[in-house]
Design a protein around this motif. Structure first.
Motif, PDB file in Angstrom:
ATOM      1  N   VAL A 114       0.844  -1.193   0.000  1.00  0.00           N
ATOM      2  CA  VAL A 114       0.000   0.000   0.000  1.00  0.00           C
ATOM      3  C   VAL A 114       0.881   1.247   0.000  1.00  0.00           C
ATOM      4  CG1 VAL A 114      -1.772   1.292   1.236  1.00  0.00           C
ATOM      5  CG2 VAL A 114      -1.821  -1.209   1.237  1.00  0.00           C
ATOM      6  N   ALA A 115       0.706   2.086  -0.993  1.00  0.00           N
ATOM      7  CA  ALA A 115       1.484   3.329  -1.092  1.00  0.00           C
ATOM      8  C   ALA A 115       0.909   4.389  -0.152  1.00  0.00           C
ATOM      9  CB  ALA A 115       1.477   3.842  -2.527  1.00  0.00           C
ATOM     10  N   PHE A 116       1.810   5.137   0.477  1.00  0.00           N
ATOM     11  CA  PHE A 116       1.418   6.269   1.316  1.00  0.00           C
ATOM     12  C   PHE A 116       2.123   7.520   0.784  1.00  0.00           C
ATOM     13  CE2 PHE A 116      -0.212   3.072   4.081  1.00  0.00           C
ATOM     14  CZ  PHE A 116      -1.141   3.695   4.895  1.00  0.00           C
ATOM     15  N   PRO A 117       1.575   8.102  -0.294  1.00  0.00           N
ATOM     16  CA  PRO A 117       2.145   9.338  -0.839  1.00  0.00           C
ATOM     17  C   PRO A 117       1.698  10.552  -0.031  1.00  0.00           C
ATOM     18  CG  PRO A 117       0.230   8.716  -2.120  1.00  0.00           C
ATOM     19  CD  PRO A 117       0.424   7.630  -1.071  1.00  0.00           C
ATOM     20  N   ALA A 118       2.243  11.710  -0.378  1.00  0.00           N
ATOM     21  CA  ALA A 118       1.897  12.942   0.332  1.00  0.00           C
ATOM     22  C   ALA A 118       0.399  13.204   0.282  1.00  0.00           C
ATOM     23  CB  ALA A 118       2.671  14.116  -0.271  1.00  0.00           C
ATOM     24  N   SER A 119      -0.232  12.915  -0.848  1.00  0.00           N
ATOM     25  CA  SER A 119      -1.660  13.182  -1.000  1.00  0.00           C
ATOM     26  C   SER A 119      -2.495  12.379  -0.008  1.00  0.00           C
ATOM     27  CB  SER A 119      -2.104  12.869  -2.432  1.00  0.00           C
ATOM     28  OG  SER A 119      -1.761  11.536  -2.784  1.00  0.00           O
ATOM     29  N   LEU A 120      -2.058  11.147   0.303  1.00  0.00           N
ATOM     30  CA  LEU A 120      -2.813  10.331   1.260  1.00  0.00           C
ATOM     31  C   LEU A 120      -2.627  10.853   2.679  1.00  0.00           C
ATOM     32  CD1 LEU A 120      -4.616   7.942   1.913  1.00  0.00           C
ATOM     33  CD2 LEU A 120      -2.583   6.478   1.936  1.00  0.00           C
ATOM     34  N   PHE A 121      -1.397  11.229   3.037  1.00  0.00           N
ATOM     35  CA  PHE A 121      -1.175  11.800   4.368  1.00  0.00           C
ATOM     36  C   PHE A 121      -2.040  13.044   4.568  1.00  0.00           C
ATOM     37  CE2 PHE A 121       2.927   9.458   4.140  1.00  0.00           C
ATOM     38  CZ  PHE A 121       2.797   8.736   5.322  1.00  0.00           C
ATOM     39  N   ALA A 122      -2.183  13.837   3.513  1.00  0.00           N
ATOM     40  CA  ALA A 122      -2.995  15.056   3.610  1.00  0.00           C
ATOM     41  C   ALA A 122      -4.466  14.746   3.870  1.00  0.00           C
ATOM     42  CB  ALA A 122      -2.854  15.872   2.327  1.00  0.00           C
ATOM     43  N   ARG A 123      -4.907  13.566   3.456  1.00  0.00           N
ATOM     44  CA  ARG A 123      -6.307  13.190   3.619  1.00  0.00           C
ATOM     45  C   ARG A 123      -6.563  12.483   4.950  1.00  0.00           C
ATOM     46  NH1 ARG A 123      -7.971  11.013  -2.403  1.00  0.00           N
ATOM     47  NH2 ARG A 123     -10.060  11.083  -1.507  1.00  0.00           N
ATOM     48  N   LEU A 124      -5.500  12.265   5.733  1.00  0.00           N
ATOM     49  CA  LEU A 124      -5.635  11.563   7.009  1.00  0.00           C
ATOM     50  C   LEU A 124      -5.101  12.436   8.148  1.00  0.00           C
ATOM     51  CD1 LEU A 124      -4.365   8.046   5.827  1.00  0.00           C
ATOM     52  CD2 LEU A 124      -6.751   8.780   6.113  1.00  0.00           C
ATOM     53  N   PRO A 125      -5.814  13.502   8.479  1.00  0.00           N
ATOM     54  CA  PRO A 125      -5.306  14.451   9.477  1.00  0.00           C
ATOM     55  C   PRO A 125      -5.160  13.873  10.880  1.00  0.00           C
ATOM     56  CG  PRO A 125      -7.607  14.917   8.932  1.00  0.00           C
ATOM     57  CD  PRO A 125      -7.127  13.906   7.938  1.00  0.00           C
ATOM     58  N   GLU A 126      -5.854  12.791  11.190  1.00  0.00           N
ATOM     59  CA  GLU A 126      -5.760  12.207  12.525  1.00  0.00           C
ATOM     60  C   GLU A 126      -4.619  11.197  12.659  1.00  0.00           C
ATOM     61  OE1 GLU A 126      -9.350  11.038  14.604  1.00  0.00           O
ATOM     62  OE2 GLU A 126     -10.565  11.907  12.990  1.00  0.00           O
ATOM     63  N   LEU A 127      -4.029  10.784  11.535  1.00  0.00           N
ATOM     64  CA  LEU A 127      -2.985   9.752  11.572  1.00  0.00           C
ATOM     65  C   LEU A 127      -1.741  10.269  12.285  1.00  0.00           C
ATOM     66  CD1 LEU A 127      -2.146   6.911  10.651  1.00  0.00           C
ATOM     67  CD2 LEU A 127      -1.243   7.946   8.553  1.00  0.00           C
TER      68      LEU A 127
END
Length: 319
Positions: free
Chosen positions: A60-73
């Protein structure tokens, strides 16, 4: 309030039984997902509200765009201590700690030999025939003793594959862009003069290279054309090292005797993917790292990582 932890791609439902999650149940709610999320949008939706995620290998890729969509992570745990699909800089920017775990090289070595032996002795074909009333003995096995095993890469995994080949009485040679004669001598194998010489002379070719700019597409149509029509190619490393379309063509046309694959350009394979109907192919669904000992290490150390993170002293930090 408990930390919510998502475990991704728990296809066999073994995450809970592979570790003592009870040690952190007072502080953590663990939720496992037994299916793969094919798109970033689908994944982001599933992970909304989770503060921690455990992901398997580089599936599973975790690019910058995904981190931006997961503010609670706040915590991402990857199995293994290397991961090419996580944007570590983006993780830092979003305040996410990334931790790893140990990962044994033994399971992929063993699977490599399962594929080699399965190809050489027609195991799947003969087993299917025996169990379905088919012909009694329909294949003639390819011998290993005295044949040449060519290894692309002689690192931690490649060297252990070499040791088994030597035990079978095979002539083992290796090549990589940085391989030295001293290293080949240390392992007890020959140093091929070139990639081309290895491909043209080997009866079995096995790929054990890391994926990078120099190895992506290393084996294309010209390289595959050098292989003997009686030779087999095995890849338990990374799919992109071999030009997939060129390999599919070689298998369809019978340019090589067969291939054993554990890695693919898309994972999990879609139902209509061409790999599913290729002739001369023995394939497994990326099982190289999937073993009881590895899972105990992955999930056991994931629990340790979570506990250390909650205590304010993260361990095995990758970023």
């Amino acid at each position: 309030m408990k930390l919510r932890c998502a475990v991704l791609d728990d296809f066999q439902g073994t995450a809970a039984s592979s570790a003592d999650w009870g040690a952190i149940t007072g502080d953590v709610e663990m939720v496992s997902f037994d299916r793969h999320f094919a798109t970033e949008e689908e994944l982001a939706g599933a992970l909304a509200g989770f503060q921690a995620v455990v992901t398997l290998r580089e599936r599973v890729a975790f690019p910058a765009s995904l981190f931006a969509r997961l503010p609670e992570l706040r915590l991402l745990i990857a199995s293994g201590m290397r991961n090419s699909v996580i944007d570590f800089a983006a993780a830092r920017e979003h305040g996410v700690t990334v931790c790893g775990t140990t990962s044994s090289s033994t399971p992929p070595v063993e699977l490599t030999w399962a594929l080699i032996l399965g190809l050489a002795r027609g195991i799947v074909t003969e087993n299917t025939a025996l169990r379905t009333g088919g012909p009694w003995q329909s294949t003639v096995g390819a011998d290993l003793h005295g044949r040449r095993l060519g290894l692309l890469g002689l690192g931690k995994i490649g060297s252990r594959v070499a040791a088994v080949g030597l035990a079978f009485g095979m002539e083992v040679v290796a090549w990589s862009q940085n391989l030295t004669e001293e290293r080949a001598d240390e392992v007890g194998v020959g140093l091929a003069a070139s990639k081309e010489e290895l491909l043209g002379s080997s009866d079995f070719v096995s790929v054990h290279l890391a994926l990078g700019d120099r190895t992506r597409g290393l084996l294309g149509a010209p390289e595959l054309a050098l292989m003997k029509p009686t030779a087999y190619l095995v890849n338990t490393s990374r799919a992109a090292i071999v030009d997939q379309e060129a390999l599919y063509t070689a298998l369809r046309e019978g340019a090589i005797a067969g291939a054993g694959l554990d890695v693919f350009d898309v994972e999990p394979l879609p139902p209509a993917h061409p790999v599913r109907s290729l002739p001369r192919l023995l394939a497994t669904p990326h099982l190289g790292y999937v073993s009881q000992d590895n899972y105990r290490a992955y999930y056991g150390q994931a629990v340790e990582n979570i506990r250390a993170f909650l205590a304010g002293s993260p361990i095995r930090v990758l970023n």
